[in-house]
Design a protein around this motif. Structure first.
Motif, PDB file in Angstrom:
ATOM      1  N   LEU A  49      35.384  41.667  31.703  1.00  0.00           N
ATOM      2  CA  LEU A  49      34.145  40.923  31.459  1.00  0.00           C
ATOM      3  C   LEU A  49      32.922  41.826  31.603  1.00  0.00           C
ATOM      4  N   SER A  50      32.977  42.765  32.549  1.00  0.00           N
ATOM      5  CA  SER A  50      31.864  43.701  32.728  1.00  0.00           C
ATOM      6  C   SER A  50      31.630  44.526  31.475  1.00  0.00           C
ATOM      7  N   HIS A  51      32.716  44.970  30.860  1.00  0.00           N
ATOM      8  CA  HIS A  51      32.584  45.772  29.650  1.00  0.00           C
ATOM      9  C   HIS A  51      32.039  44.939  28.484  1.00  0.00           C
ATOM     10  N   ILE A  52      32.524  43.708  28.349  1.00  0.00           N
ATOM     11  CA  ILE A  52      32.013  42.848  27.282  1.00  0.00           C
ATOM     12  C   ILE A  52      30.524  42.587  27.478  1.00  0.00           C
ATOM     13  N   SER A  53      30.114  42.300  28.706  1.00  0.00           N
ATOM     14  CA  SER A  53      28.703  42.053  29.001  1.00  0.00           C
ATOM     15  C   SER A  53      27.851  43.256  28.625  1.00  0.00           C
ATOM     16  N   SER A  54      28.343  44.438  28.953  1.00  0.00           N
ATOM     17  CA  SER A  54      27.599  45.658  28.655  1.00  0.00           C
ATOM     18  C   SER A  54      27.504  45.901  27.154  1.00  0.00           C
ATOM     19  N   PHE A  55      28.634  45.736  26.451  1.00  0.00           N
ATOM     20  CA  PHE A  55      28.616  45.907  24.997  1.00  0.00           C
ATOM     21  C   PHE A  55      27.651  44.931  24.328  1.00  0.00           C
ATOM     22  N   THR A 100      37.466  33.914  31.163  1.00  0.00           N
ATOM     23  CA  THR A 100      36.320  34.462  31.895  1.00  0.00           C
ATOM     24  C   THR A 100      35.037  34.334  31.081  1.00  0.00           C
ATOM     25  N   LEU A 101      35.148  34.504  29.762  1.00  0.00           N
ATOM     26  CA  LEU A 101      33.967  34.354  28.912  1.00  0.00           C
ATOM     27  C   LEU A 101      33.442  32.922  28.937  1.00  0.00           C
ATOM     28  N   ASP A 102      34.341  31.955  28.937  1.00  0.00           N
ATOM     29  CA  ASP A 102      33.910  30.554  29.013  1.00  0.00           C
ATOM     30  C   ASP A 102      33.094  30.306  30.274  1.00  0.00           C
ATOM     31  N   GLU A 103      33.575  30.814  31.391  1.00  0.00           N
ATOM     32  CA  GLU A 103      32.870  30.611  32.659  1.00  0.00           C
ATOM     33  C   GLU A 103      31.533  31.356  32.665  1.00  0.00           C
ATOM     34  N   TYR A 104      31.543  32.552  32.134  1.00  0.00           N
ATOM     35  CA  TYR A 104      30.323  33.368  32.087  1.00  0.00           C
ATOM     36  C   TYR A 104      29.274  32.714  31.188  1.00  0.00           C
ATOM     37  N   ILE A 105      29.694  32.262  30.027  1.00  0.00           N
ATOM     38  CA  ILE A 105      28.775  31.615  29.079  1.00  0.00           C
ATOM     39  C   ILE A 105      28.207  30.325  29.673  1.00  0.00           C
ATOM     40  N   ASN A 106      29.028  29.580  30.390  1.00  0.00           N
ATOM     41  CA  ASN A 106      28.541  28.363  31.045  1.00  0.00           C
ATOM     42  C   ASN A 106      27.443  28.686  32.062  1.00  0.00           C
ATOM     43  N   TYR A 145      49.732  46.052  45.741  1.00  0.00           N
ATOM     44  CA  TYR A 145      50.837  45.535  44.943  1.00  0.00           C
ATOM     45  C   TYR A 145      50.487  44.160  44.388  1.00  0.00           C
ATOM     46  N   MET A 146      50.862  43.931  43.130  1.00  0.00           N
ATOM     47  CA  MET A 146      50.498  42.687  42.460  1.00  0.00           C
ATOM     48  C   MET A 146      51.466  42.448  41.313  1.00  0.00           C
ATOM     49  N   ASN A 147      51.705  41.184  40.978  1.00  0.00           N
ATOM     50  CA  ASN A 147      52.533  40.945  39.798  1.00  0.00           C
ATOM     51  C   ASN A 147      51.683  41.106  38.537  1.00  0.00           C
ATOM     52  N   PRO A 148      52.302  41.389  37.390  1.00  0.00           N
ATOM     53  CA  PRO A 148      51.539  41.690  36.173  1.00  0.00           C
ATOM     54  C   PRO A 148      50.586  40.574  35.748  1.00  0.00           C
ATOM     55  N   GLU A 149      51.019  39.321  35.886  1.00  0.00           N
ATOM     56  CA  GLU A 149      50.183  38.188  35.464  1.00  0.00           C
ATOM     57  C   GLU A 149      48.930  38.094  36.326  1.00  0.00           C
ATOM     58  N   ALA A 150      49.094  38.245  37.637  1.00  0.00           N
ATOM     59  CA  ALA A 150      47.941  38.190  38.539  1.00  0.00           C
ATOM     60  C   ALA A 150      47.006  39.364  38.269  1.00  0.00           C
ATOM     61  N   HIS A 151      47.575  40.530  38.054  1.00  0.00           N
ATOM     62  CA  HIS A 151      46.749  41.697  37.736  1.00  0.00           C
ATOM     63  C   HIS A 151      45.868  41.436  36.526  1.00  0.00           C
ATOM     64  N   ASP A 152      46.463  40.966  35.443  1.00  0.00           N
ATOM     65  CA  ASP A 152      45.707  40.777  34.202  1.00  0.00           C
ATOM     66  C   ASP A 152      44.640  39.701  34.352  1.00  0.00           C
ATOM     67  N   LYS A 153      44.923  38.676  35.128  1.00  0.00           N
ATOM     68  CA  LYS A 153      43.945  37.605  35.344  1.00  0.00           C
ATOM     69  C   LYS A 153      42.741  38.124  36.146  1.00  0.00           C
ATOM     70  N   HIS A 154      43.025  38.816  37.237  1.00  0.00           N
ATOM     71  CA  HIS A 154      41.938  39.285  38.105  1.00  0.00           C
ATOM     72  C   HIS A 154      41.128  40.396  37.445  1.00  0.00           C
ATOM     73  N   ILE A 155      41.810  41.291  36.730  1.00  0.00           N
ATOM     74  CA  ILE A 155      41.099  42.421  36.125  1.00  0.00           C
ATOM     75  C   ILE A 155      40.209  41.961  34.982  1.00  0.00           C
ATOM     76  N   ALA A 156      40.516  40.802  34.396  1.00  0.00           N
ATOM     77  CA  ALA A 156      39.652  40.250  33.348  1.00  0.00           C
ATOM     78  C   ALA A 156      38.262  39.952  33.898  1.00  0.00           C
ATOM     79  N   TYR A 157      38.197  39.515  35.151  1.00  0.00           N
ATOM     80  CA  TYR A 157      36.907  39.198  35.767  1.00  0.00           C
ATOM     81  C   TYR A 157      36.144  40.452  36.181  1.00  0.00           C
ATOM     82  N   VAL A 158      36.827  41.348  36.899  1.00  0.00           N
ATOM     83  CA  VAL A 158      36.102  42.449  37.528  1.00  0.00           C
ATOM     84  C   VAL A 158      35.943  43.683  36.640  1.00  0.00           C
ATOM     85  N   SER A 159      36.656  43.724  35.535  1.00  0.00           N
ATOM     86  CA  SER A 159      36.544  44.891  34.655  1.00  0.00           C
ATOM     87  C   SER A 159      36.276  44.513  33.206  1.00  0.00           C
TER      88      SER A 159
END
Length: 283
Positions: A184-190, A242-248, A168-182
């Protein structure tokens, strides 16, 4: 639940259909899609029992929405207008904030359960549906308290019967965490795929040298742009962060290379090896 309507009979919707039918052969699974060819294929693959339209969900016990998240946002209020008082709508979208927001004041908000089963492959369409896709996978539920208890109870029982772990998670937390683990992975692959394709124009042998490491890293670049562009749009703020952190981190790695600081590179990789323990704990 006797009458189940699945809107979007692709990888997620089709896989749910296969597993639900296996659990209860007596259930009638109705498929809804904007493309008749998709429904024809779903019928031929025995993913659905019948074709249906949006008007038919007045007869639904359960509606599963497995379509791009931008379309879900547009369609969800109308679906809630049509769902009977005893029916439930469940979505499978990879973003949750906008989806929850659009129905927060709907009179039938209690007939909706926001969920995100974290499962999938890089393939799409009815042909991509597979049995057992959700076994052992996490299903994130948002704002469960806003769903009628008896309806949420039925849905959670179904998810658990399919082998899912519930979180269980609130929508804001879900979207923040999923940006990192899902996301960003797709952007990196593309972008890795894009880089190699552009280089391959001048060096024709590059793909002959590609091994399993490249194939596994770029696998997600085969994912559907129709599905992922709306996800990036809805989760823009978190994805940019997440992209800012990844690019850094990439810039730092490049700087170590330029400075011949291979001890630092070794330490970076060794420290990152800790992710093996994290992933083993999840498995």
């Amino acid at each position: 639940m006797k009458n189940i309507y699945i809107i979007g009979v692709g990888l997620i919707g089709g896989s749910l259909a296969k597993d639900i039918k296996k659990l209860d052969p007596e259930v009638i699974i109705h498929g809804i899609s904007r493309k008749q060819t998709t429904l024809d294929k779903a019928l031929s693959l025995n993913l659905i029992d019948k074709k249906a339209t949006l008007e038919d969900i007045v007869n639904a016990d359960l509606v599963i929405v497995a379509i791009p998240v931008d379309t879900t946002v547009k369609m969800l209020p109308m679906l809630l207008d049509k769902i009977p008082e005893t029916g439930l709508i469940v979505d499978a979208g990879s973003t949750k904030k906008d989806i929850c927001k659009v129905v927060e004041n709907h009179p039938k908000r209690r007939n909706f359960l926001a969920s995100h089963p974290i499962a999938g492959t890089e393939y799409s369409g009815p042909e991509a549906a597979i049995s057992g896709l959700f076994e052992g996978k996490t299903n994130i539920i948002c704002e469960v308290e806003k769903t009628a208890f008896k309806l949420q109870e039925k849905a959670l029982k179904l998810f658990e019967s399919l082998g899912m772990r519930i979180r269980y998670m609130n929508p804001e937390a879900h979207d923040k965490h999923i940006a990192y683990v899902s996301h960003l992975s797709h952007i990196s692959s593309f972008m890795l795929g894009k880089t190699v394709i552009e280089k391959e124009k001048n060096e024709r042998d590059i793909f002959d040298m590609a091994g399993s490491g490249f194939a596994s890293t770029v696998r997600l670049a085969k994912s559907s742009p129709e599905m992922w562009t709306p996800i990036f749009k809805q989760n823009k703020v978190n994805v940019i962060e997440t992209l800012d952190e990844y690019i850094n981190n990439l810039r730092q790695f490049k700087q170590f290379m330029e400075q011949d600081d291979f001890e630092a590179i070794y330490n970076e990789m060794k420290d990152t090896n800790y992710i093996k323990q994290i992933l083993e704990g999840i498995a």
